[in-house]
Design an enzyme around this catalytic site. Structure first.
Site, PDB file in Angstrom:
ATOM      1  N   TRP A  44       0.828  -1.215   0.000  1.00 60.56           N
ATOM      2  CA  TRP A  44       0.000   0.000   0.000  1.00 60.56           C
ATOM      3  C   TRP A  44       0.859   1.262   0.000  1.00 60.56           C
ATOM      4  CZ3 TRP A  44      -4.191  -1.070  -2.093  1.00 60.56           C
ATOM      5  CH2 TRP A  44      -4.839  -2.272  -1.833  1.00 60.56           C
TER       6      TRP A  44
ATOM      7  N   ASP B 165      -1.117   6.805   6.372  1.00 59.39           N
ATOM      8  CA  ASP B 165      -2.277   5.969   6.049  1.00 59.39           C
ATOM      9  C   ASP B 165      -2.496   5.043   7.254  1.00 59.39           C
ATOM     10  OD1 ASP B 165      -3.975   3.957   5.200  1.00 59.39           O
ATOM     11  OD2 ASP B 165      -2.861   3.470   3.379  1.00 59.39           O
TER      12      ASP B 165
ATOM     13  N   LYS C 203     -12.287  -1.231   7.241  1.00 57.60           N
ATOM     14  CA  LYS C 203     -11.628  -2.265   8.050  1.00 57.60           C
ATOM     15  C   LYS C 203     -12.085  -2.162   9.496  1.00 57.60           C
ATOM     16  CE  LYS C 203      -7.971  -1.811   4.807  1.00 57.60           C
ATOM     17  NZ  LYS C 203      -8.158  -3.100   4.137  1.00 57.60           N
TER      18      LYS C 203
END
Ligand SMILES: Cc1ncc(COP(=O)(O)O)c(C=O)c1O
Length: 360
Positions: free
Chosen positions: A101, A171, A195
């Site tokens: 990511w 992030d 999530k």
């Protein structure tokens, strides 16, 4: 009704109490005669929903007054572009590559300027976090970027990097609201909500006010400019209304649980159950170096692909679903976000013990 224990990395388990409230309020939200799904985003009911969601989020996280909280359409990936477009004034940014990511965010940023990798853990399949105490930060860097919890590899920064005075952008998608966040350490802290917070389709961006300006890269789309949504209270266009409503219920649930310090303790306790078992097992093995272990995503292997497959098939059969590792790494991964009850982890560990006895 029979519900499974869902160990997915996201979309993931929601608190059952929240789902029940959604069901109760589905046809008639608070006497409005409508579902939140049907409601105008300019109505008085929705106005209250979004304002309460924001104030509960601020209370939960302790967001300082000089930060804005934005509820934005699109997943975390949308922010991979929005961040450089809004912040790359000098067209220089430093990225720390600790997984797919972070790498994807870096690749996206390269489209807009000189985005550099200043540290990486790719040499050991991202199984650790590099030393970030004295990095070669560019003097002109507009920001330093990290992915603080690496969902796929199950690592987490034990400490934030020394950015030598540059802005930190993080992030936090797969650790959002799982422990306290010190917002004052970041220029931007953001995450997709699917999530640990709510239904997919939205990111929450917590951004220091002085970074919200008209001075963005040429060609920045109206909706990716933070100022557009900041000025409009996240209501410039039609927002993801239902997702905001459910996130708001989750914020209330987290406040009722006792807040983020309490969640951290619960999450440490759940993660310890699984890691302690992995550390003494002669069949299963964790893949991450101990100091960097995530509290949220726990990858493990047996070292034998056939046995991994058998384990995954049998867990699924027994109601422990989505335990297969990410397609890029294989093995297994148990994501144990806020909404996973302790009982789910206890039962998984019991299942692993039995599996080990039968197949060892
Ligand atoms: C840490 C992290 N960042 C970004 C993303 C991409 O998120 P999205 O699919 O919401 O764009 C993910 C997705 O799993 C993730 O785990």
């Amino acid at each position: 009704m029979s519900r499974v224990y869902n160990f997915s990395a996201g979309p993931a388990m929601m608190p059952e109490e929240v789902l029940k409230t959604c069901a109760e309020e589905m046809l008639d939200y608070h006497g409005s005669g409508q579902s939140v799904m049907e409601m105008s985003h300019r109505s008085k009911w929705f106005d209250e929903i979004i304002n309460t969601a924001e104030s509960d989020f601020r209370k939960l996280v302790g967001v300082p007054d000089n930060y804005k909280v934005l509820f934005l359409q699109g997943g975390a990936w949308t922010q991979f572009s929005a961040i450089p477009m809004n912040l790359m004034k000098n067209k220089v940014a430093d990225y720390i590559i600790t997984g797919q990511w972070a790498k994807k965010a870096w690749q996206e940023a390269k489209k807009y300027g000189n985005a550099k990798s200043i540290a990486s853990s790719e040499d050991k399949t991202f199984s650790y976090i590099p030393d970030v105490s004295d990095l070669p930060i560019d003097e002109d860097a507009d920001y330093v970027y990290i992915c603080q919890n690496n969902t796929i590899y199950g690592t987490r920064y034990p400490e934030l990097p020394n950015t030598k005075g540059k802005l930190l952008v993080s992030d936090v998608s797969s650790m959002f609201l799982s422990e306290p966040h010190d917002v004052s350490k970041y220029g931007i802290m953001y995450g997709g909500v699917q999530k640990n917070v709510g239904p997919a389709g939205m990111s929450i961006v917590v951004i220091r006010e002085d970074l919200i300006t008209d001075d963005v890269l040429e060609g920045t789309p109206t909706l990716l400019k933070y100022k557009t949504q900041a000025d409009a209270g996240s209501l410039f266009n039609t927002p993801p209304c239902y997702t905001i409503y459910v996130c708001g219920l989750v914020f209330k649930w987290l406040l009722e649980q006792g807040g983020l310090e309490v969640m951290k303790k619960k999450n440490e306790d759940k993660a310890a159950l699984l890691y302690n078992y992995l550390d003494q097992s002669s069949m299963f093995k964790g893949t991450v170096e101990k100091p960097y272990r995530s509290l949220m995503n726990v990858p493990f292997i047996t070292g034998n692909d056939e046995l991994d497959k058998k384990f995954i098939a049998e867990t699924t059969e027994a109601g422990f679903v989505n335990i297969k590792g990410h397609r890029s790494v294989g093995g297994m991964r148990a994501s144990i976000y806020n909404a996973m009850p302790r009982e789910g982890v206890e039962k998984l560990v019991q299942f692993m013990e039995d599996f080990e006895k039968k197949n060892g």
